[in-house]
Design a protein around this motif. Structure first.
Motif, PDB file in Angstrom:
ATOM      1  N   ALA A 607      -4.724  -1.458  10.773  1.00 34.84           N
ATOM      2  CA  ALA A 607      -4.410  -2.006   9.448  1.00 34.84           C
ATOM      3  C   ALA A 607      -3.993  -0.868   8.525  1.00 34.84           C
ATOM      4  O   ALA A 607      -4.528   0.242   8.607  1.00 34.84           O
ATOM      5  N   SER A 608      -3.029  -1.152   7.691  1.00 34.38           N
ATOM      6  CA  SER A 608      -2.581  -0.131   6.740  1.00 34.38           C
ATOM      7  C   SER A 608      -2.053  -0.801   5.483  1.00 34.38           C
ATOM      8  O   SER A 608      -1.667  -1.970   5.501  1.00 34.38           O
ATOM      9  N   SER A 632       2.104  -3.543   3.922  1.00 34.69           N
ATOM     10  CA  SER A 632       0.822  -3.598   4.620  1.00 34.69           C
ATOM     11  C   SER A 632       1.021  -4.115   6.034  1.00 34.69           C
ATOM     12  O   SER A 632       2.019  -4.786   6.337  1.00 34.69           O
ATOM     13  N   THR A 633       0.068  -3.801   6.910  1.00 29.24           N
ATOM     14  CA  THR A 633       0.035  -4.338   8.268  1.00 29.24           C
ATOM     15  C   THR A 633      -1.397  -4.760   8.584  1.00 29.24           C
ATOM     16  O   THR A 633      -2.353  -4.062   8.227  1.00 29.24           O
ATOM     17  N   ASN A 634      -1.503  -5.924   9.224  1.00 25.43           N
ATOM     18  CA  ASN A 634      -2.791  -6.426   9.708  1.00 25.43           C
ATOM     19  C   ASN A 634      -3.832  -6.564   8.595  1.00 25.43           C
ATOM     20  O   ASN A 634      -5.021  -6.311   8.803  1.00 25.43           O
ATOM     21  N   ILE A 635      -3.376  -6.926   7.413  1.00 33.27           N
ATOM     22  CA  ILE A 635      -4.257  -7.207   6.281  1.00 33.27           C
ATOM     23  C   ILE A 635      -3.933  -8.616   5.785  1.00 33.27           C
ATOM     24  O   ILE A 635      -2.760  -8.977   5.637  1.00 33.27           O
ATOM     25  N   ASP A 682      -7.864  -3.581   0.886  1.00 32.56           N
ATOM     26  CA  ASP A 682      -8.072  -4.700   1.813  1.00 32.56           C
ATOM     27  C   ASP A 682      -9.346  -5.438   1.391  1.00 32.56           C
ATOM     28  O   ASP A 682     -10.427  -4.844   1.321  1.00 32.56           O
TER      29      ASP A 682
END
Length: 711
Positions: A607-608, A632-635, A682
Motif C-alpha cells: 500500500a502506498s 495511492s495503491t491498495n488503500i 490510510d
C-alpha cells in the motif's frame, strides 16, 4: 583410497618383454574393476581397450593408438591410467592422465612380464620370466630383482604377502619383495611349471594355483606346503571372491568352494574357458572367457556376471542408473518429488539419502519394485546443501548408483537464493527473511558499487568471512537495482522486495516497539540484549560510510526502499537498532552508505499514498475551494488533515473519503499561515501516510483592488 589387493591379473598394468612374444602366447583379454568409481576396464585383442560405467552393458573405446593393448589396465590412486602395450615391436608401459585420450611411454620392458599386482602401500609388482619389477610411484619408475627361475604368475593377499608361481616352485615374500623364500613341498609333478598359471589366496590361509600342465594345487597353510587336487580334472585358472570363496575353471567346467577347497560345486551356466575371475564389490564377481582367436575388439570373449559371490552367473549384467536427483536440484521439505532411475535385471531396489555427502545414509524405502522406475518421495525436513540419493539392488547392494553431485533440501520455512539457504519467519501479517541478504561479489571499502550486471557488496572490514556471518553491506542504489520505486524487488529474490519505511513501521508495531525482540540472541548487551522473541534474528552488522570506513559493528542499520527526499534527494530511510537499548529507530543517511538488507515477502499488497497537491510553494485564499490531490495503491479510504505550524499540530479536513478518487474539493479555512501542510493517511493503517514535501501559504482574503483602466 587404496586399490584392492584382490584385483587379479589386471591390478595395475601389464608388461610384456622386448623379446618376441607372439599374441597367441597371451590370454585373450583381461579385466579390471575400479571399485571406487565403479568402472570396469577391459583389454583384449590387438589393441582392444575400453571401459564401462554400467557393469559392461556398454563399452567406450580408449585405445588411442596402442597397437596391442596386452594384459591389463587400472586407474591409480592418483587418477592415472596405466596399461602395457606392444608398439613398434616393443613392449612398454603406457600412462594416461586423461582417461586414455593420450598416452605416454613410461618404460620399455625387457623380458616378458605377465601380470601385475598392487599392495596396500600402493606398491606395484610385475612378474617376468626371470625377474620381478617393483614401482613405488604409480608406475613412473621401476626397479627389478632376479628370481631363481622363470615365473609368470603373482598374487598379493590382504596382508601384503606376495606369492609368485615359478618353475616347479612357489616364491613367497613378506617384506615388500626385499627377500624371497622358496616353497617346493608337494610340487613334485614332473610337469609342474607355473607359466601362465594363476594364483589366488583367501583370508583363511588357503592358496590355490594352476600349472602349465593343467593341474590344480592347494595349500592350506598359507603357501608353506602343497597338495595336488585331481578331482576337478584339468584346470587352467583360479580366483577368489571378495568374500573368500575359491573359484576354479578347467575342461570339466567352472567350480566354486566356500570351505577352502574341501568341497566344490559346479556352475553349470558358466563356460569352461574362463581365463580370469575379477572381484568387484562385496558379492560381485566378473568371469572373463577366453576367445579362441586374438581379436581387436574391446570385448573378444564373453563376460559373465555374478552378484551372489559366484554362486550363479549370467551373460547379462545387472545395472541401475539414477536419473534424478542427480545434483544441483533444490527440493523443499514437505513437497513430493520423484526419484527416477533405469535398471536391467533388477527386481527390487532400496532407496536411501544422505545429508552429508555420503558419510551417513538414511533409508527412504527398504524395497520398491525396480520396474516402476520412479518413487514419489516426501522430502523430509532435514535441511542440507550436501544431499545425495543412493539406489541399490535389494538382492545385491553392490549394484547401485548414487547422485553424481549434491542437491539441496530446504526447510518448510526456507528458500535458496544465490546458492545460500535463507530461513523465513512470520511476524504479524508480514513474512521476513531471518538472515541479512548476502548476494553478490565483494568489493573493497574504498570503491563504490556501479550499475552493471554484477551485484556488488561490502564485507565488514573487507573480510569476506564477515559476509558469511553478518551478510553483505550495500549502497542504497545497488540494493534497489538502480530504481527508486518504494517496495521494489531490488536485489532480493523473486517474490520478495526491499521493505518500505512504512512496512518497517508495521514491523515495529507488530513487536510492540521492542527492538530486543528483533535482535538475535547474543546481539546487544544490558537492557539492549536481544531476546529474538519475534524470530527476526536481527544482526548488529555495522556499516560502511561514504568516507570508505567500516564502523558501528554492534549496531544495526537496515535500508528501507523509501527515499528521504523531503530532506535530501541523496538520502534514504533506514531502520536502526542499538546495542544498549530496546528502541526501534528510523533515520536517514546518504545513499552511498553501505547498510544491511533484509527482504520482505510480496504476500501483502504494498500500500502506498503520495500527496500530489498541495506539495509546497502554493498560495491559497481563505474561503476559496481548491483540490487536494494524491495517488495511492491498495488503500480503500484516506483521512485528510492540514497543519498551519509545519506539522506540529493537525486539524481534520475529512475523517474518511474514497482513496480511489484521488482528489478532494477543499474549502480553504480561515487560518492564515505561511507554514501550512496537508497530510493524507490510510484510514485502516495510521502508519501509512504522506505529507506535503514543503510548506504552502493560506492568506485571509483581504486585498486591495487596483483599477488599471484609463479614466
Amino acid at each position: 583410497m587404496k586399490i584392492s589387493k584382490l584385483i587379479s591379473l589386471v591390478s595395475f598394468l601389464v608388461l610384456i618383454s622386448l623379446q618376441t612374444v607372439e599374441p597367441q602366447d597371451i590370454p585373450s583379454g583381461s579385466i579390471s574393476y575400479d571399485k571406487t568409481n565403479k568402472i570396469l576396464y577391459r583389454v583384449g585383442g590387438r589393441g582392444g581397450l575400453g571401459y564401462s560405467t554400467n557393469n559392461g552393458n556398454s563399452w567406450v573405446s580408449i585405445n588411442a593408438g596402442l597397437i596391442q593393448a596386452r594384459k591389463a589396465i587400472l586407474k591409480t590412486e592418483t587418477g592415472d591410467l596405466l596399461i602395457c602395450g606392444y608398439k613398434d615391436q616393443t613392449n612398454s608401459i603406457f600412462r594416461s592422465t586423461n582417461l586414455g585420450s593420450t598416452w605416454i611411454n613410461v618404460l620399455n620392458v625387457g623380458a616378458g612380464i605377465f601380470a601385475f599386482k598392487e599392495n596396500s602401500k600402493g606398491h606395484v609388482f610385475g612378474i617376468s620370466q626371470s625377474a620381478i619389477y617393483k614401482s613405488t610411484d604409480d608406475g613412473m619408475t621401476w626397479i627389478s630383482s632376479s628370481l631363481p627361475s622363470d615365473a609368470r604368475s603373482i598374487f598379493i593377499d590382504k596382508n601384503d604377502k606376495i606369492f609368485v608361481g615359478g618353475d616347479c616352485q612357489i616364491f613367497i615374500s613378506i617384506d615388500d619383495g626385499s627377500t624371497w623364500s622358496t616353497k617346493t613341498q608337494g610340487l613334485t609333478d614332473p610337469y609342474t611349471t607355473f607359466y601362465f598359471g594363476t594364483i589366488a589366496s583367501n583370508s583363511m590361509n588357503t592358496v590355490i594355483t594352476t600349472s602349465d600342465g593343467s593341474m590344480l594345487f592347494v595349500s592350506k597353510d598359507d603357501g608353506e606346503t602343497w597338495e595336488k587336487v585331481s578331482s576337478l580334472g584339468t584346470t587352467r585358472s583360479v580366483g577368489v571372491t571378495g568374500l573368500g570363496s575359491l573359484l576354479v575353471c578347467g575342461d570339466n567346467g567352472t567350480f566354486r568352494s566356500t570351505d577352502s577347497g574341501q568341497h566344490w560345486s559346479t556352475l553349470p551356466q558358466v563356460s569352461n574357458k574362463i581365463i580370469q575371475f575379477e572381484s568387484g564389490d562385496t558379492y560381485e564377481v566378473f568371469f572373463l572367457e577366453k576367445y579362441d582367436e586374438f581379436m581387436t575388439e574391446v570385448y573378444p570373449g564373453n563376460l559373465y556376471y555374478s552378484y551372489d559371490d559366484g554362486l550363479t552367473a549370467s551373460l547379462t549384467p545387472r545395472t541401475i542408473l539414477l536419473n534424478s536427483p542427480n545434483g544441483s536440484e533444490t527440493w523443499q521439505a514437505g513437497t513430493t518429488q520423484n526419484i527416477t532411475w533405469t535398471s536391467t535385471n533388477v527386481t527390487n531396489v532400496k532407496l536411501e539419502y544422505t545429508t552429508n555427502s555420503g558419510t551417513n545414509w538414511a533409508t527412504i524405502i527398504a524395497s520398491t519394485p525396480a520396474s516402476s522406475g520412479s518413487y514419489a518421495w516426501t522430502i523430509p525436513n532435514t535441511e542440507s546443501m550436501n544431499c545425495k540419493v543412493k539406489i541399490s539392488d535389494v538382492d545385491n547392494s553392490a549394484t547401485s548408483d548414487v547422485s553424481d553431485n549434491v542437491f539441496t533440501i530446504i526447510g518448510m520455512d526456507s528458500i535458496t537464493y544465490g546458492g545460500k539457504v535463507y530461513h523465513t519467519v512470520k511476524i504479524g501479517t508480514q513474512t521476513w527473511l531471518k538472515e541479512n541478504l548476502d548476494i553478490g561479489t565483494m568489493i573493497q571499502g574504498n570503491a563504490n558499487a556501479t550499475n552493471n550486471v554484477t551485484i556488488e557488496k561490502y564485507c565488514y572490514d573487507n573480510i569476506s568471512a564477515n559476509c558469511d556471518t553478518y551478510g553483505g553491506l550495500y549502497q542504497w542504489n545497488e540494493a534497489m537495482a538502480y530504481t527508486t520505486t518504494p517496495g521494489t524487488q531490488g536485489i532480493c529474490p523473486t517474490g520478495w522486495h526491499v521493505p518500505t519505511k512504512t512496512e518497517f513501521e508495521t514491523l515495529k508495531v507488530a513487536v510492540n516497539n521492542d527492538g530486543n525482540a528483533l535482535k538475535a540472541i547474543g546481539q546487544g548487551n544490558g537492557i539492549g540484549s536481544g531476546t529474538n522473541t519475534s524470530g527476526f534474528s536481527g544482526l548488529l552488522a555495522g556499516y560502511r560510510n561514504n568516507y570508505n570506513n567500516f564502523l558501528g559493528l554492534g549496531l544495526g542499520y537496515i535500508w528501507s526502499s523509501t527515499e528521504a527526499t523531503e530532506f535530501n534527494a541523496t538520502y534514504s530511510y533506514y531502520l536502526h537498532l542499538r546495542n544498549n537499548d530496546s528502541g526501534i529507530y528510523f533515520y536517514y543517511d546518504p545513499k552511498a552508505y553501505g547498510f544491511s538488507i533484509r527482504c520482505l515477502k510480496d504476500e501483502n499488497p504494498i500500500a502506498s499514498i503520495q500527496i500530489v497537491s498541495p506539495n509546497g510553494g502554493e498560495s491559497f485564499v481563505s474561503g476559496t475551494i481548491d483540490s487536494i490531490k494524491w495517488t495511492s495503491t491498495n488503500i480503500t479510504n484516506v483521512k485528510l488533515e492540514y497543519s498551519t505550524d509545519s506539522g506540529t499540530n493537525w486539524s481534520t479536513i475529512i475523517a474518511s473519503t474514497s482513496a480511489s478518487s484521488g482528489s478532494y474539493a477543499w474549502t480553504i479555512p480561515n487560518a492564515p499561515s505561511t507554514q501550512c501542510k496537508v497530510r493524507a493517511t490510510d484510514v485502516n493503517n495510521a502508519a501509512l501516510f504522506d505529507v506535503s514535501d514543503t510548506t504552502f501559504t493560506i492568506s485571509d482574503g483581504n486585498w486591495t483592488v487596483y483599477n488599471t483602466s484609463n479614466s
